[in-house]
Write a protein that holds these residues in place. Structure first.
Motif, short mmCIF file in Angstrom:
data_model
loop_
_atom_site.label_atom_id
_atom_site.label_comp_id
_atom_site.label_asym_id
_atom_site.label_seq_id
_atom_site.Cartn_x
_atom_site.Cartn_y
_atom_site.Cartn_z
N UNK A 5 0.84 -1.20 0.00
CA UNK A 5 0.00 0.00 0.00
C UNK A 5 0.87 1.24 0.00
N UNK A 6 0.50 2.23 -0.82
CA UNK A 6 1.21 3.51 -0.85
C UNK A 6 0.19 4.64 -0.87
N UNK A 7 0.58 5.78 -0.31
CA UNK A 7 -0.30 6.95 -0.35
C UNK A 7 0.55 8.22 -0.32
N UNK A 62 -3.54 1.86 -3.51
CA UNK A 62 -3.03 3.22 -3.50
C UNK A 62 -4.12 4.18 -3.03
N UNK A 63 -3.73 5.12 -2.19
CA UNK A 63 -4.66 6.18 -1.80
C UNK A 63 -4.89 7.11 -2.97
N UNK A 64 -6.16 7.34 -3.31
CA UNK A 64 -6.49 8.14 -4.50
C UNK A 64 -6.94 9.55 -4.14
N UNK A 65 -6.74 9.94 -2.89
CA UNK A 65 -7.10 11.29 -2.49
C UNK A 65 -8.47 11.34 -1.81
N UNK A 93 -8.18 3.37 -2.89
CA UNK A 93 -8.99 3.63 -1.71
C UNK A 93 -8.99 5.13 -1.44
N UNK A 94 -10.11 5.66 -1.04
CA UNK A 94 -10.17 7.06 -0.64
C UNK A 94 -9.22 7.27 0.54
N UNK A 95 -8.34 8.25 0.42
CA UNK A 95 -7.36 8.49 1.48
C UNK A 95 -8.03 8.88 2.80
N UNK A 96 -9.17 9.56 2.72
CA UNK A 96 -9.90 9.90 3.94
C UNK A 96 -10.37 8.64 4.66
N UNK A 174 -1.74 7.06 6.97
CA UNK A 174 -0.85 5.94 7.31
C UNK A 174 -1.13 4.80 6.35
N UNK A 175 -0.10 4.39 5.59
CA UNK A 175 -0.29 3.26 4.68
C UNK A 175 -0.54 1.97 5.45
N UNK A 176 -0.07 1.90 6.69
CA UNK A 176 -0.35 0.71 7.50
C UNK A 176 -1.86 0.57 7.72
#
Length: 227
Positions: A5-7, A62-65, A93-96, A174-176
Motif C-alpha cells: 500500500x502507498x499513499x 493506493x490512496x487516490x485522495x 482507496x479514498x485516502x480519507x 498511514x499506509x499501515x
C-alpha cells in the motif's frame, strides 16, 4: 497474499506491506515537497525490512485522495507502474477512509485534511469503516453547521479549531492503516458497486482532485509567432 500500500495524497509519503493477517513493515515521512524523491526509497526499505522483494507482491493498493495534484499523482503513477510490471491488480482507496480507519473513533465523526487555499478536503463517517458522505472540498467556515458537535480527525481539523473544537489525530495518512483496511475488504465483499452507498470500498486507481490544479495555462495569453 502480499499487499503493498502507498499513499501520497497528504504531506505524508507512506508505504506499508501486509500479508493478509498483519502489517509486516511500514514507513511514513512527512514532507509535502518531496513525494517523488521519497516514495521509491521508502518502498525499498519496507520490502527489505519485511525480507522480501517487489516481485513477490500480489496486491497493490493506493490512496487516490482527495489531495493536491502534484503529490497525489506520484503515488498513483508509481502504483500503476508497479501493477503493469508485476501483472497484478491496482486498487484505489479514498485516502480519507484510511485516516478514518486509523482513528478508531466509534460513532459519527469527520475526517478533514488540509486542501491549502484555506480549504479542507472532508467527509462525514458513521464509524471508522463507513463513510456517510462523498469526499468534498470546502472552506472550514462553510462546514460549521454540518460538523457541529462531531469529533474530527486529520490535519485539516487541527488547523481550524474554531470549526473543529474536538480535533484529534492521526494528523496524516498511514499506509499501515490503508493496508489493513484493504486486507479486510479483500477478505470480505471488497468492491464498491456503481451507485452504491459511499461506505469505504475499493475505487478505480484514478485521482480524486475535486478541483482544478494550482498551475494553469493563463487565459488570453499572447501568442508569439515567428515573422
Amino acid at each position: 497474499m502480499l499487499l503493498l500500500a502507498v499513499d501520497t495524497a497528504t504531506p505524508a509519503v507512506t508505504v506499508a506491506l501486509h500479508d493478509g493477517a498483519s502489517v509486516l513493515a511500514a514507513e511514513s515521512d512527512v514532507d509535502a515537497r518531496r513525494h517523488g524523491e521519497l516514495l521509491l526509497p521508502a518502498v525499498d526499505r519496507v520490502l527489505a525490512e519485511a525480507g522480501t522483494e517487489l516481485h513477490a507482491v500480489t496486491e497493490l493498493v493506493v490512496g487516490v485522495g482527495p489531495g493536491p495534484y502534484t503529490g497525489l499523482r506520484v503515488g498513483i503513477a508509481t502504483a500503476l507502474a508497479f501493477g503493469s510490471a508485476l501483472g497484478v491488480p491496482v486498487r484505489g482507496l479514498c485516502s480519507l477512509d484510511g485516516l478514518a480507519y486509523a482513528s478508531g473513533v466509534e460513532g459519527p465523526f469527520v475526517v478533514a485534511t488540509d486542501a491549502r487555499r484555506k480549504e479542507v478536503y472532508w467527509a462525514r463517517y458513521a464509524d471508522a469503516r463507513t463513510r456517510a458522505t462523498e469526499p468534498a472540498v470546502a472552506r472550514p467556515g462553510e462546514l460549521a453547521q454540518a460538523v457541529a458537535g462531531l469529533p474530527a480527525v486529520g490535519a485539516g481539523a487541527l488547523l481550524y479549531p474554531e470549526v473543529f473544537p474536538d480535533a484529534r489525530g492521526p494528523e496524516h495518512q498511514s499506509a499501515a492503516a490503508l493496508a489493513s483496511l484493504a486486507a479486510g475488504l479483500l477478505a470480505g465483499a471488497g468492491s464498491r458497486a456503481p451507485g452504491s452507498a459511499p461506505a469505504a470500498g475499493f475505487l478505480p486507481p484514478r485521482p480524486l482532485y475535486l478541483r482544478r490544479p494550482d498551475a494553469q495555462v493563463p487565459k488570453n495569453y499572447k501568442v508569439v509567432t515567428p515573422k
